[in-house]
Write an enzyme that holds these catalytic residues in place. Structure first.
Site, mmCIF file in Angstrom:
data_model
loop_
_atom_site.group_PDB
_atom_site.id
_atom_site.type_symbol
_atom_site.label_atom_id
_atom_site.label_comp_id
_atom_site.label_asym_id
_atom_site.label_seq_id
_atom_site.Cartn_x
_atom_site.Cartn_y
_atom_site.Cartn_z
ATOM 1 N N TYR A 130 0.807 -1.225 0.000
ATOM 2 C CA TYR A 130 0.000 0.000 0.000
ATOM 3 C C TYR A 130 0.837 1.272 0.000
ATOM 4 O O TYR A 130 0.383 2.306 -0.493
ATOM 5 C CB TYR A 130 -0.912 -0.027 1.226
ATOM 6 C CG TYR A 130 -1.885 1.121 1.332
ATOM 7 C CD1 TYR A 130 -2.961 1.227 0.459
ATOM 8 C CD2 TYR A 130 -1.725 2.107 2.308
ATOM 9 C CE1 TYR A 130 -3.865 2.276 0.551
ATOM 10 C CE2 TYR A 130 -2.628 3.156 2.410
ATOM 11 C CZ TYR A 130 -3.688 3.249 1.534
ATOM 12 O OH TYR A 130 -4.583 4.282 1.645
ATOM 13 N N TYR A 445 3.877 18.605 -17.485
ATOM 14 C CA TYR A 445 2.837 18.142 -16.558
ATOM 15 C C TYR A 445 1.596 18.969 -16.873
ATOM 16 O O TYR A 445 1.609 20.199 -16.751
ATOM 17 C CB TYR A 445 3.318 18.393 -15.133
ATOM 18 C CG TYR A 445 2.521 17.770 -14.019
ATOM 19 C CD1 TYR A 445 3.011 16.672 -13.324
ATOM 20 C CD2 TYR A 445 1.299 18.299 -13.620
ATOM 21 C CE1 TYR A 445 2.310 16.115 -12.264
ATOM 22 C CE2 TYR A 445 0.584 17.746 -12.566
ATOM 23 C CZ TYR A 445 1.100 16.657 -11.894
ATOM 24 O OH TYR A 445 0.401 16.102 -10.840
#
Length: 535
Positions: A130, A445
């Site tokens: 995780y 980006y």
């Protein structure tokens, strides 16, 4: 007395409950959207309580030896079901948790990690490392089939700096440590990792390593790869620990096999990380341009100059206006230099000189734009959540390409995004900034801000994402510079990687994870599922 400020992680969205956009900040945000999109339905939608979602009961019971570090709490399972992408947040808001881990396991020793993999391997249970849960590409979502259960493996209790070698400037660090706690432990030594991704507060060292994360620093050591001295990894067939070395030519690098493996080959439990002295000297400036190609050319000159700024972030006109409050037809270049050893004013002066050769004008009060944009940057994920709640489509995607291809790629991606936005949303804006620059190319980006329809925003975003991803692939960009592959980027990653490498990666997966339990569907198809990627 300093009073500790307690915070609660949001189960459904970014960061903490206390950090969410509320009050005047929320009112101002909604007011701006209403002004831009008159008539748009901006009804706010509260997130549901996980207790009310009727999640299926856990299918697994852990062995007694692991019971003390295992949770089947409903909210815990819901919080580990998705990452923190726009589509994750919206699905949480709708209570759409189709894939939920049966158990969340939080080992406090490496032996417990070994025990988890032994148990799950023998039982055929899928294990999803995780990290900090900040994945934006479906990397931690238990979106897999054919398993009797799924475990979310959370290493948050393995969070110590075990050893610091001040002579070599390196530290042995457990993989579950979050960014702020890591820096707190390094600070007394006068050293720092200096790796600050946007998710710094809510992501872990192990997650950075497993996804080849990049930090804020725009040149030189941009990726976590560059800061890694050695790794210790628990795989289903044994522990791999590489030797600490400044460099080696002894065959293919064992560390490189696990860096970017996204939890599919093993679980990173420790790493020796290269550190540096904390900076003492800083200088910065912001430069406005009237022409975007000139701004790009100036940025390229700086990237190829050998000056190595710590920040060299080009904001296009839309990005500068929306997130820094600055009007500049060709965008704004935010520059910064730092050093632990010597003043950096001369380096800044030369970079500014290069900008002026391309028509750049230095702002008075050089830190204001940088500070305003940085503040906005840190609030962006929280504001994204607030906009998602009122039915907006707000998300980002990123790539990297060589300088010679940037103009065509930028035009194609912008055109594809605008066409998709018109088709599925009607109206919206696309922005672009450089997060990192290299001598041979930039890492653009992009941001998307579009009108959405509540109940359809995930599908609307998926169409936009597919369109821009096709444009990136067609024009020589990478499907991801630092967001990782996960499950969401798999269709384009499968096409990007060379076929011989795919064969080698498949063989490595079979050798290290013979039961196919580690993060199924990430990087490679699930066992027995030929290349299928489903959302």
């Amino acid at each position: 007395m300093v009073r500790e400020v307690l915070s609660t992680r949001s189960w459904w969205g970014w960061g903490t409950v206390e950090g969410a956009v509320t009050g005047n900040e929320r009112a101002a945000l909604v007011e701006r959207v209403a002004a831009l999109l008159p008539g748009q339905d901006l009804t706010d939608h509260e997130p549901p309580d996980p207790v009310d979602l009727a999640l299926p009961p856990a299918r697994l019971r852990p062995p007694d030896s692991l019971a003390g570090c295992t949770s089947d709490d409903v909210t815990d399972r819901a919080a580990h079901a998705h990452g923190k992408a726009f589509r994750d947040v919206v699905r949480n808001l709708h209570g759409d948790l189709r894939h939920v881990p049966d158990l969340v396991v939080r080992p406090s020793t490496e032996q417990q990690v070994v025990d988890v993999l032994d148990w799950c391997g023998s039982a055929g249970v899928a294990v999803i490392p995780y990290g900090g849960g900040s994945s934006v590409v479906g990397g931690v979502e238990p979106r897999c089939t054919g398993y009797p259960g799924v475990v979310s493996l959370d290493l948050g209790r393995l969070d110590r700096v075990i050893e610091i070698d001040t002579t070599s400037r390196a530290a042995r660090v457990q993989a579950g440590v979050f960014g702020p706690h890591l820096e707190d432990q390094l600070r007394p030594s006068g050293l720092t990792l200096r790796h600050f991704p946007q998710s710094f507060e809510f992501s872990t060292l192990g997650g950075w390593l497993a996804t080849r994360a990049s930090g804020h620093y725009a040149t030189l050591t941009t990726h976590i790869d560059d800061l890694t001295e050695s790794l210790r990894v628990v795989s289903p067939v044994g522990i791999s620990e590489s030797r600490r070395l400044p460099g080696s030519g002894a065959g293919p690098s064992p560390d490189r096999m696990f860096l970017g493996s996204e939890g599919t080959l093993g679980v990173i439990t420790e790493a020796w990380m290269r550190l540096r002295d904390r900076p003492q000297h800083r200088a910065g400036a912001s430069v406005r341009f009237a022409d975007y190609p000139a701004a790009v050319a100036a940025t390229r000159d700086i990237a190829q100059s050998g000056l190595h700024p710590s920040n060299c972030r080009l904001l296009d006109a839309a990005e500068a206006f929306l997130n820094a409050g600055v009007s500049a037809g060709g965008g704004v270049l935010v520059l910064a230099f730092e050093s632990a050893d010597h003043p950096v004013d001369a380096s800044l002066a030369r970079a500014v000189e290069l900008c002026r050769e391309h028509g750049g004008v230095v702002d008075a009060g050089p830190t204001r734009v940088s500070d305003d944009w940085r503040s906005s940057f840190l609030r962006m994920p929280y504001q994204r959540d607030a906009l998602a709640r009122i039915g907006m489509v707000v998300e980002t995607f990123e790539t990297a390409c060589t300088w010679d291809r940037f103009e065509a790629l930028h035009a194609a991606v912008t055109e594809a995004a605008q066409a998709a936005i018109r088709e599925v949303c009607g109206v919206g804006v696309i922005t672009c900034r450089f997060t990192h620059v290299y001598p041979d190319g930039p890492a653009p980006y992009f941001g998307v801000y579009a009108a959405g329809k509540w109940g359809s925003t995930v599908a609307q975003w998926d169409e936009i994402k597919a369109a821009v991803s096709e444009a990136i692939a067609a024009h020589g960009g990478t499907i991801t510079h630092h967001h990782a592959v996960g499950r969401d980027h798999r269709p384009w990653y499968d096409r990007q990687r060379p076929e011989p490498f795919a064969l080698a990666l498949t063989a490595a997966k079979a050798a290290l994870d013979p039961a196919g339990i580690l993060n199924p569907g990430v990087l490679l198809p699930e066992p027995g599922v030929r290349g299928r990627v489903t959302w």
